[in-house]
Write a protein that holds these residues in place. Structure first.
Motif, PDB file in Angstrom:
ATOM      1  N   ARG A  21     -11.930   4.189   5.113  1.00 19.38           N
ATOM      2  CA  ARG A  21     -10.872   4.307   4.102  1.00 19.38           C
ATOM      3  C   ARG A  21     -11.217   5.360   3.060  1.00 19.38           C
ATOM      4  NH1 ARG A  21     -10.912  -0.247  -0.123  1.00 19.38           N
ATOM      5  NH2 ARG A  21     -12.679   1.010  -0.742  1.00 19.38           N
ATOM      6  N   ASP A  22     -12.477   5.433   2.694  1.00 22.61           N
ATOM      7  CA  ASP A  22     -12.907   6.302   1.600  1.00 22.61           C
ATOM      8  C   ASP A  22     -13.424   7.660   2.060  1.00 22.61           C
ATOM      9  OD1 ASP A  22     -12.171   4.369  -0.198  1.00 22.61           O
ATOM     10  OD2 ASP A  22     -14.174   3.504  -0.346  1.00 22.61           O
ATOM     11  N   THR A  62      -1.459   5.675  -0.499  1.00 24.44           N
ATOM     12  CA  THR A  62      -2.722   5.226   0.086  1.00 24.44           C
ATOM     13  C   THR A  62      -2.537   3.837   0.671  1.00 24.44           C
ATOM     14  OG1 THR A  62      -5.097   4.909  -0.310  1.00 24.44           O
ATOM     15  CG2 THR A  62      -3.606   4.249  -2.079  1.00 24.44           C
ATOM     16  N   ASN A  63      -3.524   3.428   1.405  1.00 24.74           N
ATOM     17  CA  ASN A  63      -3.538   2.085   1.955  1.00 24.74           C
ATOM     18  C   ASN A  63      -4.411   1.204   1.076  1.00 24.74           C
ATOM     19  OD1 ASN A  63      -5.832   3.503   2.469  1.00 24.74           O
ATOM     20  ND2 ASN A  63      -6.028   2.878   4.573  1.00 24.74           N
ATOM     21  N   VAL A  64      -4.365  -0.085   1.352  1.00 28.31           N
ATOM     22  CA  VAL A  64      -5.177  -1.042   0.602  1.00 28.31           C
ATOM     23  C   VAL A  64      -6.023  -1.817   1.609  1.00 28.31           C
ATOM     24  CG1 VAL A  64      -5.151  -3.085  -0.872  1.00 28.31           C
ATOM     25  CG2 VAL A  64      -3.456  -1.290  -1.211  1.00 28.31           C
ATOM     26  N   TYR A  65      -7.328  -1.791   1.383  1.00 29.04           N
ATOM     27  CA  TYR A  65      -8.255  -2.623   2.141  1.00 29.04           C
ATOM     28  C   TYR A  65      -9.106  -3.376   1.142  1.00 29.04           C
ATOM     29  CZ  TYR A  65      -7.241  -0.103   6.472  1.00 29.04           C
ATOM     30  OH  TYR A  65      -6.617   0.436   7.560  1.00 29.04           O
ATOM     31  N   LEU A  66      -9.233  -4.660   1.336  1.00 32.94           N
ATOM     32  CA  LEU A  66     -10.064  -5.506   0.485  1.00 32.94           C
ATOM     33  C   LEU A  66      -9.680  -5.388  -0.979  1.00 32.94           C
ATOM     34  CD1 LEU A  66     -13.465  -4.704   2.208  1.00 32.94           C
ATOM     35  CD2 LEU A  66     -11.964  -6.646   2.638  1.00 32.94           C
ATOM     36  N   GLY A  67      -8.384  -5.221  -1.230  1.00 30.38           N
ATOM     37  CA  GLY A  67      -7.883  -5.188  -2.596  1.00 30.38           C
ATOM     38  C   GLY A  67      -8.109  -3.892  -3.344  1.00 30.38           C
ATOM     39  N   GLU A  68      -8.530  -2.850  -2.652  1.00 31.33           N
ATOM     40  CA  GLU A  68      -8.773  -1.562  -3.308  1.00 31.33           C
ATOM     41  C   GLU A  68      -8.069  -0.442  -2.573  1.00 31.33           C
ATOM     42  OE1 GLU A  68     -12.822  -0.540  -3.953  1.00 31.33           O
ATOM     43  OE2 GLU A  68     -13.242  -2.309  -5.146  1.00 31.33           O
ATOM     44  N   VAL A 125       1.646   2.256  -2.018  1.00 33.36           N
ATOM     45  CA  VAL A 125       0.510   1.740  -1.265  1.00 33.36           C
ATOM     46  C   VAL A 125       1.033   0.869  -0.138  1.00 33.36           C
ATOM     47  CG1 VAL A 125      -1.083   1.821  -3.222  1.00 33.36           C
ATOM     48  CG2 VAL A 125       0.154  -0.279  -2.760  1.00 33.36           C
ATOM     49  N   THR A 126       0.287   0.858   0.959  1.00 34.57           N
ATOM     50  CA  THR A 126       0.635  -0.004   2.077  1.00 34.57           C
ATOM     51  C   THR A 126      -0.409  -1.100   2.189  1.00 34.57           C
ATOM     52  OG1 THR A 126      -0.549   1.410   3.658  1.00 34.57           O
ATOM     53  CG2 THR A 126       1.807   1.824   3.371  1.00 34.57           C
ATOM     54  N   GLY A 127       0.061  -2.292   2.461  1.00 38.64           N
ATOM     55  CA  GLY A 127      -0.840  -3.422   2.617  1.00 38.64           C
ATOM     56  C   GLY A 127      -0.074  -4.641   3.087  1.00 38.64           C
ATOM     57  N   GLN A 128      -0.795  -5.617   3.572  1.00 37.39           N
ATOM     58  CA  GLN A 128      -0.168  -6.802   4.147  1.00 37.39           C
ATOM     59  C   GLN A 128       0.293  -7.821   3.108  1.00 37.39           C
ATOM     60  OE1 GLN A 128       0.768  -7.146   7.193  1.00 37.39           O
ATOM     61  NE2 GLN A 128      -0.198  -5.284   7.938  1.00 37.39           N
ATOM     62  N   SER A 129      -0.435  -7.947   2.006  1.00 34.77           N
ATOM     63  CA  SER A 129      -0.051  -8.973   1.033  1.00 34.77           C
ATOM     64  C   SER A 129       1.024  -8.441   0.085  1.00 34.77           C
ATOM     65  CB  SER A 129      -1.268  -9.428   0.231  1.00 34.77           C
ATOM     66  OG  SER A 129      -1.672  -8.421  -0.667  1.00 34.77           O
ATOM     67  N   ALA A 130       1.801  -9.357  -0.453  1.00 34.59           N
ATOM     68  CA  ALA A 130       2.869  -8.966  -1.379  1.00 34.59           C
ATOM     69  C   ALA A 130       2.327  -8.626  -2.764  1.00 34.59           C
ATOM     70  CB  ALA A 130       3.903 -10.080  -1.482  1.00 34.59           C
ATOM     71  N   VAL A 158       6.319   6.964 -14.255  1.00 32.12           N
ATOM     72  CA  VAL A 158       5.665   6.466 -13.038  1.00 32.12           C
ATOM     73  C   VAL A 158       6.463   5.319 -12.434  1.00 32.12           C
ATOM     74  CG1 VAL A 158       3.555   5.480 -12.082  1.00 32.12           C
ATOM     75  CG2 VAL A 158       3.413   7.130 -13.971  1.00 32.12           C
ATOM     76  N   PHE A 159       6.701   5.428 -11.134  1.00 29.74           N
ATOM     77  CA  PHE A 159       7.356   4.374 -10.359  1.00 29.74           C
ATOM     78  C   PHE A 159       6.405   4.012  -9.225  1.00 29.74           C
ATOM     79  CE2 PHE A 159      10.506   7.268 -12.089  1.00 29.74           C
ATOM     80  CZ  PHE A 159      11.312   6.400 -12.810  1.00 29.74           C
ATOM     81  N   SER A 160       6.217   2.727  -8.982  1.00 26.54           N
ATOM     82  CA  SER A 160       5.263   2.342  -7.948  1.00 26.54           C
ATOM     83  C   SER A 160       5.801   1.203  -7.092  1.00 26.54           C
ATOM     84  CB  SER A 160       3.922   1.960  -8.582  1.00 26.54           C
ATOM     85  OG  SER A 160       4.084   0.928  -9.513  1.00 26.54           O
ATOM     86  N   ILE A 161       5.329   1.201  -5.837  1.00 31.32           N
ATOM     87  CA  ILE A 161       5.758   0.189  -4.883  1.00 31.32           C
ATOM     88  C   ILE A 161       4.635  -0.102  -3.899  1.00 31.32           C
ATOM     89  CG2 ILE A 161       6.764   1.922  -3.326  1.00 31.32           C
ATOM     90  CD1 ILE A 161       8.909  -0.172  -2.574  1.00 31.32           C
ATOM     91  N   LYS A 162       4.561  -1.352  -3.485  1.00 34.80           N
ATOM     92  CA  LYS A 162       3.689  -1.739  -2.378  1.00 34.80           C
ATOM     93  C   LYS A 162       4.597  -2.138  -1.234  1.00 34.80           C
ATOM     94  CE  LYS A 162      -0.226  -4.529  -0.987  1.00 34.80           C
ATOM     95  NZ  LYS A 162      -1.229  -5.508  -1.443  1.00 34.80           N
ATOM     96  N   ILE A 163       4.343  -1.547  -0.089  1.00 35.85           N
ATOM     97  CA  ILE A 163       5.171  -1.837   1.084  1.00 35.85           C
ATOM     98  C   ILE A 163       4.281  -2.265   2.245  1.00 35.85           C
ATOM     99  CG2 ILE A 163       7.054  -0.290   0.456  1.00 35.85           C
ATOM    100  CD1 ILE A 163       5.843   1.750   2.401  1.00 35.85           C
ATOM    101  N   LYS A 164       4.884  -2.920   3.177  1.00 33.44           N
ATOM    102  CA  LYS A 164       4.169  -3.291   4.395  1.00 33.44           C
ATOM    103  C   LYS A 164       4.042  -2.051   5.281  1.00 33.44           C
ATOM    104  CE  LYS A 164       4.658  -8.094   4.423  1.00 33.44           C
ATOM    105  NZ  LYS A 164       3.395  -8.638   4.057  1.00 33.44           N
TER     106      LYS A 164
END
Length: 183
Positions: free
Chosen positions: A33-34, A104-110, A133-138, A156-162
């Protein structure tokens, strides 16, 4: 069977092996990821408005199509979209663009460290910024960390999507384009 008997019969070795394997797997996931990628610029559209889209690919590439699809749609909306990976080697000045998008994606909350580092070392002001950001949790506490890297006088506008929710991302971005710049 008591835990002591289970360990004595070899169950502990299996458990320890599984824990070590899980820890190694997590380390590989985070390292991937990094990983800092070399710049690889792509340009979509030929509009009079300029957008910079920097994204860190996920380990399995799930957000690559999201990001490139978004760039294509923005190109159709009248933007020239410069797409690249976050890197200290990039020659761009964020303030030269009408719209900044960071994904970016999210792994382990980061979120990915290369994007965090880019945002920290390339301050900008007075910009319209979209973070995704993409990730499984809401839940999306990681967005607050990214937003914290951006000066307060930006919009700034932000969203987390699956992963794979390209329609949701495009709908969100279109809803937050500057109406004065929209076609």
């Amino acid at each position: 069977m008591t835990i002591l008997m289970w360990v004595a019969l070899g169950g502990g070795a299996v458990t320890v092996t599984a824990l070590v394997a899980a820890m190694v797997g997590l380390k590989i996931t985070v390292r991937s990821r990094d990983r800092v990628r070399l710049p690889s610029e792509r340009v979509y559209g030929r509009g009079s408005r300029r957008a910079l889209l920097l994204y860190q690919p996920s380990n399995r590439g799930g957000n690559v199509n999201l990001s490139l699809g978004l760039a294509k749609v923005l190109g159709e909306e009248g933007y020239t979209v410069v797409v690249n990976y976050p890197s200290e080697l990039l020659p761009y000045c964020p303030e030269d663009f009408d719209l900044l998008l960071f994904g970016t994606n999210v792994y382990l909350g980061e979120t990915a460290k290369p994007l965090q580092s880019y945002l920290h070392s390339h301050p900008f002001t007075g910009q319209r910024v979209i973070l995704y950001v993409t990730g499984q949790s809401a839940a999306a506490p990681e967005l607050a960390a990214l937003e914290g890297q951006i000066a307060k006088d930006n919009e700034v506008f932000s969203i987390k999507i699956k992963p794979g929710d390209q329609e949701g991302l495009i709908r969100f971005v279109k809803a937050h384009l500057d109406p004065e710049l929209s076609a």
